[in-house]
Every structure is written in structure tokens, then in C-alpha cells.
Scaffold this active site. Sequence first.
Site, mmCIF file in Angstrom:
data_model
loop_
_atom_site.group_PDB
_atom_site.id
_atom_site.type_symbol
_atom_site.label_atom_id
_atom_site.label_comp_id
_atom_site.label_asym_id
_atom_site.label_seq_id
_atom_site.Cartn_x
_atom_site.Cartn_y
_atom_site.Cartn_z
ATOM 1 N N ASN A 122 0.817 -1.147 -0.026
ATOM 2 C CA ASN A 122 -0.425 -0.032 -0.038
ATOM 3 C C ASN A 122 1.061 1.005 -0.709
ATOM 4 O O ASN A 122 2.032 0.670 0.717
ATOM 5 C CB ASN A 122 -0.857 0.048 1.405
ATOM 6 C CG ASN A 122 -1.845 -0.727 1.682
ATOM 7 O OD1 ASN A 122 -2.264 -0.710 0.535
ATOM 8 N ND2 ASN A 122 -2.552 -1.390 2.161
ATOM 9 N N ASP A 163 10.129 2.636 2.789
ATOM 10 C CA ASP A 163 9.114 2.404 3.024
ATOM 11 C C ASP A 163 9.063 0.665 3.413
ATOM 12 O O ASP A 163 8.175 0.044 3.570
ATOM 13 C CB ASP A 163 7.222 2.270 2.714
ATOM 14 C CG ASP A 163 6.512 1.874 2.989
ATOM 15 O OD1 ASP A 163 6.157 1.971 4.681
ATOM 16 O OD2 ASP A 163 5.177 1.567 2.657
#
Lengths: 333, 436
Positions: free
Chosen positions: B284, B311
Site C-alpha cells: 500500500n 517504506d
Amino acid sequence: MSNMEKERSELLTEESEQINWTKKHLLDIDDFSKAEFDLVLKTASAMKEILSRPIKKVPALRGKTIATLFYEPSTRTRGSFELAAKNLSADVINLTPASSSIVKGESLIDTLHTLQAMGVNAVVIRHSMAGAPYLAAKHARASIINAGDGWHAHPTQALLDMYTVYEQKKRLKDLKVVILGDSRHSRVARSNILGFTGVGAKVTLCGPLTLLPPSINYKYHPYPGIEIEPDIQKALNGADVVMVLRLQKERQHSGLMPDIREYKNHYQLNRQRFALAKPDAMLMHPGPVNENVEIEPELIRCPASVIDRQVANGIAVRMALLYLVIGGKNDEI
Amino acid sequence: MMKSKLILKDGLIIDPARSIEVRGDVVIEGGKIIDSGPGAAASHSENADVVELNGMIITPGFIDMHCHLREPGFEDKETIKTGSLAAAAGGFTTICAMPNTQPPADSASTLSFIAQTSTRDSLVRVLPIGCVTAGRAGRELAPMIELAGAGAVGFSDDGSPVGDAWIMLRALEYSKPLGLPIINHCEDLSLVANGQMNEGKISTLLGIPGNPSISEEVMIARDTILAEYTGAWVHIAHISTAGGVEIVRQAKRRGVRVTAEATPHHLCLTEYAVMDYDSMARVNPPLRTQADIEALIEGLNDGTIDIIATDHAPHTADDKAQEFGLALPGISGFETALAVLLSLVHAGKIKMADLLYKMSAGPAAMLSSTGLKLGTLEKRAVADIAIIDPDHEWTVDSSVFLSKGKNSPFHGTRLKGKVKATIAGGKFVFNEIGKN
């Protein structure tokens, strides 16, 4: 028979050489060649002959074990596979994991390892998540047969639909096939799009845009050559085959459509609308039917309807597929 | 015996903060850089350990504004210790930990646990990001002044967008005097619905519910408008869409205080990575299209996108070995970040110095609140350094990752360029110089 064979080879497989089945799994039909479609239809035709005998049983899969593993409720698909397997003398076990087990913790992979230890030759999987049979195929030595995964694919349904049309029309190429209803959430629609376009038929999708695949509405079109027609009258005009999809009743509270009444008024297949199709058009539905929702009750058993024949042919087509996948040389388990 | 100086000899010094690119030496003493440049080694040869680099790149250690170290609460996935090992192997010397731990980092006591554990266990500098809202629940503001006092370098509910516009507005207002960014995970969840990959051609073919690009764009638009209204600083996490880049570009033109980051995977992979239902490519926001990649690269090159962040999101094998729709989203990114990004340099899409800037000087500018001189090789800067062989070819084997998270869609990929050594505070925390 030889005449039929001839027609088949002309119409389906132009390069109609004999081929051998090479697929270990049946996950989707997106990679089927025309010759492979042809082989399935021919084999199904032979199986249908067996089904017309007084004793509908042959020993082709004697000693083989087939497991059905259904994570979603199903009556006809599961029953159809079970009968198909038994007609070929295979042993069948049915596993129905609690639907609550499709949550983290209960592993599909674990279940497959168990089935493998039992020496199962093929696993027929129905699952609410797209791609689950692919995960299974990565972790199983048994053949995996996709009996429907999420919105993704229902290959045996598409093959039995193609067989049913072919049986009646004696061809598939250039037929106008209209798929009416909620194709956005339909594995049946996706597989039929691939199947019918794969053999040269013309597919039209009809329904409110909120129920058609979103990327067809917007920028990207994944299915070259298919037509999108939200106007039902234009869509049905000149159709050879009208395939009506079940409208899941929960859709009406999902924001995707106002309500059933509005749907019926604008997208129900009724006699007046069906009359826009060709006079010899076939009426199909993968079942189970919501009477008087997506289809007017009077049409369900009208002369054009082949809904019951789809069910009967489903057994023949699944016999053919089970035979091809685990009955031939391809059964080293 | 330990010598007092460390000399990195005959490397290609790239210090993008000062636009320096020169063959030479870097001299370190007392955890600081004391000299650098052509011939710098000559005047420091006494009492020095010398490492010959034969032209390898010497550049500031990377700074990651966005990673998940999972501790406290999810130590099966990663700990501060293993995360820092992986970071060091990836050339990172400063990493900012997202607060979606258990408990979430919404109190000074949790931040102090992270600080103490980092001091004990970490090879690299760990800077915590605090929550925007209490419990990351999106309803009440977290005690941001207290969190800033405990060392938070920004605020985020990452993983969960701040969905309520009123709360986001108040968070921006409240945090403004602190001078720290609100880092938002921009996805309008009502548009994400049950989306599991980019909505488009591939999601339709695969029958996987799609997460459309507009879910991100709508929230980026909202946040830039709120930042403009308040004059506060919003940072857009892991931007993935062409539309989002354009919204940030326009906002910057209007003078809005907005910064943005992009990840290596969004810059280098498309939705095609999900074909065959590979759950390793579930992330995501989802992997998008080639057109989005081109827009992200353009955004990097024209300054719309300020930094690259990994991330890094480690998960256990079981978290991923599931049906695509059940597999947890996230990619273990530290150990492949640079090599993956170098593919853009080798393809001529971004200049080496510009890439390194986005991984060091760029994020350092976002961390001025720390008062540390990071992201540069100038004199008296902290000796945080990455040493890179841009031509070293290797094949990613996620099973040997130092991270507990082996979840990488790059497993098996052949890459060109590798971090060969990492120096943090003047000491080697990773060293493969001389190894093949």
C-alpha cells in the site's frame, strides 16, 4: 459423427492438428490455444455420449482420488464435479472448510499438504479470493482445478457454456454473445469473455456502468475487441446468445445501483427485450437464477432457454477436463 | 591497536549537498569528518587506518524518513536490532521509525522505550516519528508537543490515513509551531474500498478488487489545500500516482509547504509484478503503471518529489504465504533500495548525484529540528558514510537478508550496483569491501 467432426475442425481449429493435453492444472483459460479449446469440446462430446448410455460409468479414472475443496457454498458446481468424477470411477472426498476459516490462521497451504499426504490426484478448489488456486498450484503436487476463485475465473463454467453453444450452433466464430448484468463481480463473465473471444466470437457486455469492470469504463481496456453497451436494447439487437448473470441481491445496498426495482425496469431480460435478439438466439444463465430479478420468470423455461442443458453439459465437460488433466500421461503424482 | 583516524582513500567523493563530485580521500576522526578531497590522505597519514577504495563512490550515509522497525509489539517481523542491521547493509545511517507499533508511539514513554532500545541495539541512528492521533485511531490528537519533546521528528498515523478532514486540519494547526511535518498516508479509504492492487487492466484480468489512483489523488489534493489554509507543513508519504505528483507540483507553485517522498518499489515496479498473484508485490499504496513511474521520475527530477524513502515494511513468511487478498501489504526494502534505484541511473533517467541527494541531503533538510549536521561530507559533519560500487552485479536472495522480513518482490532479480560498506559515527557498521 464424421460430419460433425469436420464442421468442428473447420470452425474451431483452423490448424486442426491433433494435440496432446499438456496442462497439469486447470487454473484459467486465458492461455488456451484454439486447439486446446477444440480438444476439450471434442472430449466433452465423447463424454456426453457416455452420459446417454444406460450405465453412465467408465473406468477411466479408476484408482484415482479427487478432492473437492470448497471454501464457498455451491450446489451445482460441486455436485457436477462429484458426478463427473464418479462417472469416470474416481473416488471423491468432499472437504468443506468452515467459511469462517478464510481468515488469517487457517492456511490453504496446510490443507493442501494434508491432501497431498492422503495421495489425492486432483483438488477441485472453489474460493472467495482471486488467485487462491494459483497459490495452491505452487504448493501442491496434485493437479489443481479451479472451480471458481473470487471475481477472477470460473474456467469450467466458460467451457461448458462454450460447449453448449457449440453443440447447438455448430460454430462459435463470429457469434454475437451478450453478457447481461453484473460482470464487474463475475468470474463467470471474465472466463466467458476470454473463452468466447478466444475462439473468435463477438462479446458485448451490457449493464449499468457501476456493474461493468471499472477499467473498461475508464482508461484501460483489458479485453480488446469486446463491446460495451449500457443500452440494453442496442446490446440485444441481433444477439445469437444472451447470457444473463445472477444479480447478487446485496448489490442493491452497496451503492453500486439504486435498487432491484430500478434494475428490473432497465436491465431485466424480459420477453419484449429478448425479442430483439435473433429469432434462433439461445438464452443462458449460469445459475442459480433470481426469478423475476435479472430475468422474467416466463423466459426461464422458454424454448430458447438452454439453462437446464448447461447443467447437463457441465457434467460432460467436467468429465472431459478431469480425464484430460489426470487421466492421461500427465498423472505422475 | 585502534588508530585514531580512518582514511577512505581514492574514492569518487559525491557530496550532493555541496554539488561536489571529485576523486579523492575522506579522513575521519572522533566520529566526524575532518578532511576530504583530492590528496587529503597525504597530510593525515600518521596514526591512520587506510581503506583503499579504487574509485568506489563515497557519499553521505542514507537517511530514510519512512521505515517500520516493528518494535515494540511485532518483534516476529522485525526488531530495532535486526532492522538496524538491514539498514546498515543498505547504506542507511539514519532511519525514521513509523509509529504503528504496539503500543503505537503516541506517548513519551513509548518514544523513550524506542530511544533506549535503539541506543542499546541499533548500529545506526534511529529517529522516531510520533502519532498524529491517539492510538492512530484518527479521532483525537496525540500529545504532539510531548512527543516532539521526546524526540519525534514528525507525526504520522502511517498505514492509516488521517481520514477525517477536520482532524487533519487541527493536526496541521497544532503541529505548526513545532516546525515538524505531518506525514500523511494519502489514501481515501472510501475509494480504496476493498482494493488490493492498482485498479486497472491487470486488476480486471486478475479479478482482484482494485484500489484506484484517485484514492490517493483525492487525499493529496485535500491535504495540500489544508496545508495551504494553515500554512503548516504536510509531507506526502509514498506518493505513487501521476495525478498525485501533479497536485503536489501545483501546490508547490502556489507556495504551499508540502514535501513528498517516493519509494524504490513505486519507482521501479509496475502492477505487472502482481501477475501470478505474487503476494510479495502486494503493498500500500499499490504498484501502479509505467506512466505513473515516468511521472514519479519527472517529479524527482524537477523537485516536486523531495526525497526517496524505503517504506521498509518487514513481514513474516506466514504473513505473505496466503491468498493474495489475505496476505499483508508491505515490502522489506532496506537491503535492495539503492541497487534497485541504480537501475534508474543506469537507464539514464536520473543522475547519480541527484539520486544520492534524494537519499541524503534531501531528507537531512527535513530533519533540521534535530540540530545534527547530517547528509553531507563537509568538515565537522557526522561521519555517516555509504561506500558504493556502482558496477557490482548481484542477484537478490531475500533468504540472506539481515532483516527478519524476507518479503521482497525483487528476490531473484539481477541488479547492478551495491552498497559495499557503511560507516556510522565514524565506525564501520557494514563492510563487504574486498568481498565479491
